[in-house]
Write an enzyme that holds these catalytic residues in place. Structure first.
Site, PDB file in Angstrom:
ATOM      1  N   VAL A   1       8.392  21.849  10.103  1.00 27.93           N
ATOM      2  CA  VAL A   1       8.873  22.221   8.788  1.00 27.93           C
ATOM      3  C   VAL A   1       7.985  21.822   7.658  1.00 27.93           C
ATOM      4  CG1 VAL A   1      10.161  20.069   8.691  1.00 27.93           C
ATOM      5  CG2 VAL A   1      11.220  22.123   7.388  1.00 27.93           C
ATOM      6  N   TYR A   2       7.009  20.790   8.033  1.00 27.30           N
ATOM      7  CA  TYR A   2       6.180  20.130   7.077  1.00 27.30           C
ATOM      8  C   TYR A   2       5.399  21.289   6.338  1.00 27.30           C
ATOM      9  CZ  TYR A   2       7.031  15.647   9.021  1.00 27.30           C
ATOM     10  OH  TYR A   2       7.755  14.245   9.321  1.00 27.30           O
ATOM     11  N   SER A   3       5.528  21.552   5.051  1.00 25.93           N
ATOM     12  CA  SER A   3       4.785  22.456   4.147  1.00 25.93           C
ATOM     13  C   SER A   3       5.407  23.946   5.012  1.00 25.93           C
ATOM     14  CB  SER A   3       3.514  22.283   4.121  1.00 25.93           C
ATOM     15  OG  SER A   3       3.373  21.140   3.085  1.00 25.93           O
TER      16      SER A   3
END
Length: 331
Positions: free
Chosen positions: A60-62
Site C-alpha cells: 500500500v505504500y504510495s
C-alpha cells in the site's frame, strides 16, 4: 553493523531495518514527503554500504510505487540473496469487493502483484499489515502457508494487533500444522510503550522477533519540540497518534535531549539506543529521507546507556490511549 537472527529462525538480519514508506511516487498517496526513485537511490545505496541488509515496505505504500522503487534499486545494486526484503498485505489498492483484506483470494492476488513490482521471485518476510476482522484467521494462515510451500514467501510475520489476536494466530498455526508467524512489527517507542503490557512479553515467551515501527515517533524523539519538518507539518497520521499526549510526552522528549547532550550525540541516537537495549527487540524499522537519518540510526548501535539512564528516560511515562488502527472498522 551488527546482525541477529529474527526470532527463533536462522534468518540473519541487520539490527537496523530500513523502512521504505518514505519512498514512492509523490502524489500517489496521502504522504506528501516521500522521495522519488532518484532521491531514494542514494539512501538505499548508503544503507547497503553501512551493512543494512533488511528492507521493509508494503504493497500500500504510495500505492505500490514504494515496492517498485525498492525492488528496482536493490536488484541493480546487489545479488538477491544478500538482502532480506519484507513487504505487507491487507490494505486495499483498488475499490470494490476483494480489493484488500486477508482472504485467500486477496492474499494470492496481492503476493503476485508485490512480486511483480519488487522484481523478485520471492519475499523473505511477508507480513499481514493489520488483523482482518472479516476473514477467519484459519483462512489467512492457510493461504500464507501455501505461499511458503510454493516458494513465493520464506517467512511470515504480523503487525499492529492485540496480543490475544496474535496468540490466537500462533495457536491456530500450531494446532493445524501451518506455518507460524516469526515476527511482530508493532508500534513501540519511548513515548508509546503500551506494547510492554502484553505484546512484548508474549513475543519474548514465544521466541518472536520484534521489529518496531515508528521508533522515533515520526521524528518527535529526534528533534526539539519547537523544530518542524515537512513531515511534521503535513503528516496527519503522526498527528493523530501523538498530538493528544504531547504535553506528557514533552517531559520524556526533554530527557532525550539532556542525555543527547551528555553523550554528545544527536537525539535520534539516544531514542534508538533505548529501543536497542530493550529485551526482545530484533531490529527497529527506521525511515530515512535524509542521509543523516541513516547515519544516526547505525551510530546508535554504539551508544551504551546505563541502567540509571534507561530508568531516567522511562520514569515519566504515563499510560497512553491505544493507537495503531487496531480495532475493526466502525468500532
Amino acid at each position: 553493523m551488527e546482525y541477529v537472527t529474527l526470532g527463533r529462525t536462522g534468518l540473519e538480519v541487520s539490527r537496523i531495518c530500513l523502512g521504505c514508506m518514505g519512498f514512492g511516487k509523490p502524489g500517489t498517496w496521502h504522504h506528501a514527503w516521500v522521495l522519488d526513485e532518484a532521491d531514494a537511490r542514494p539512501i538505499i545505496h548508503r544503507a547497503l554500504d553501512l551493512g543494512i541488509n533488511f528492507f521493509d515496505t508494503a504493497n500500500v505504500y504510495s500505492l505500490g510505487t514504494s515496492e517498485e522503487i525498492v525492488g528496482k534499486i536493490l536488484k541493480e545494486a546487489v545479488p538477491r540473496d544478500q538482502v532480506v526484503i519484507a513487504t505487507k498485505v491487507f490494505f486495499p489498492l483498488r475499490e470494490g469487493p476483494n480489493g484488500g483484506g486477508l482472504s485467500r483470494k486477496a492474499i494470492m492476488e496481492a503476493i503476485d502483484q508485490s512480486l511483480k513490482r519488487l522484481g523478485t521471485d520471492y519475499v523473505d518476510l511477508y507480513q499481514i499489515h493489520r488483523w482482518d476482522y472479516r476473514t477467519p484467521i484459519e483462512e489467512t494462515l492457510a493461504a500464507l502457508h501455501d505461499l511458503v510451500k510454493a516458494g513465493k514467501v520464506r517467512y511470515i510475520g504480523a503487525s499492529a494487533m492485540y496480543a490475544w489476536q496474535f496468540m490466537k494466530a500462533l495457536a491456530v498455526a500450531e494446532r493445524r500444522g501451518l506455518t507460524r508467524f516469526v515476527s511482530m512489527q508493532n508500534h513501540y517507542n519511548l513515548i508509546y510503550r503500551e506494547e510492554e503490557r502484553e505484546m512484548m512479553p508474549l513475543c519474548r515467551e514465544e521466541g518472536i522477533g520484534v521489529i518496531p515501527y515508528s521508533p522515533l515517533a515520526a521524528g518527535r524523539l529526534a528533534r526539539h519540540p519547537a523544530e518542524t519538518t515537512r513531515r511534521s507539518e503535513t503528516d496527519e497520521v503522526q498527528r493523530a497518534k501523538y498530538d493528544r499526549t504531547a504535553d506528557v510526552d514533552r517531559i520524556i522528549i526533554d530527557r532525550v535531549g539532556e542525555l543527547a547532550e551528555r553523550h554528545g550525540v544527536p537525539r535520534a541516537q539516544i531514542a534508538l539506543a533505548w529501543l536497542l537495549h530493550k529485551p526482545g527487540v530484533s531490529a527497529p524499522i527506521v525511515g530515512a529521507t535524509k542521509m543523516h537519518h541513516l547515519e544516526d540510526a547505525v551510530a546508535a548501535l554504539d551508544v551504551k546507556l546505563t541502567e540509571d539512564e534507561m530508568r531516567y528516560l522511562e520514569e515519566p511515562y504515563v499510560p497512553h490511549p491505544v493507537v495503531g488502527a487496531l480495532d475493526a472498522p466502525g468500532r
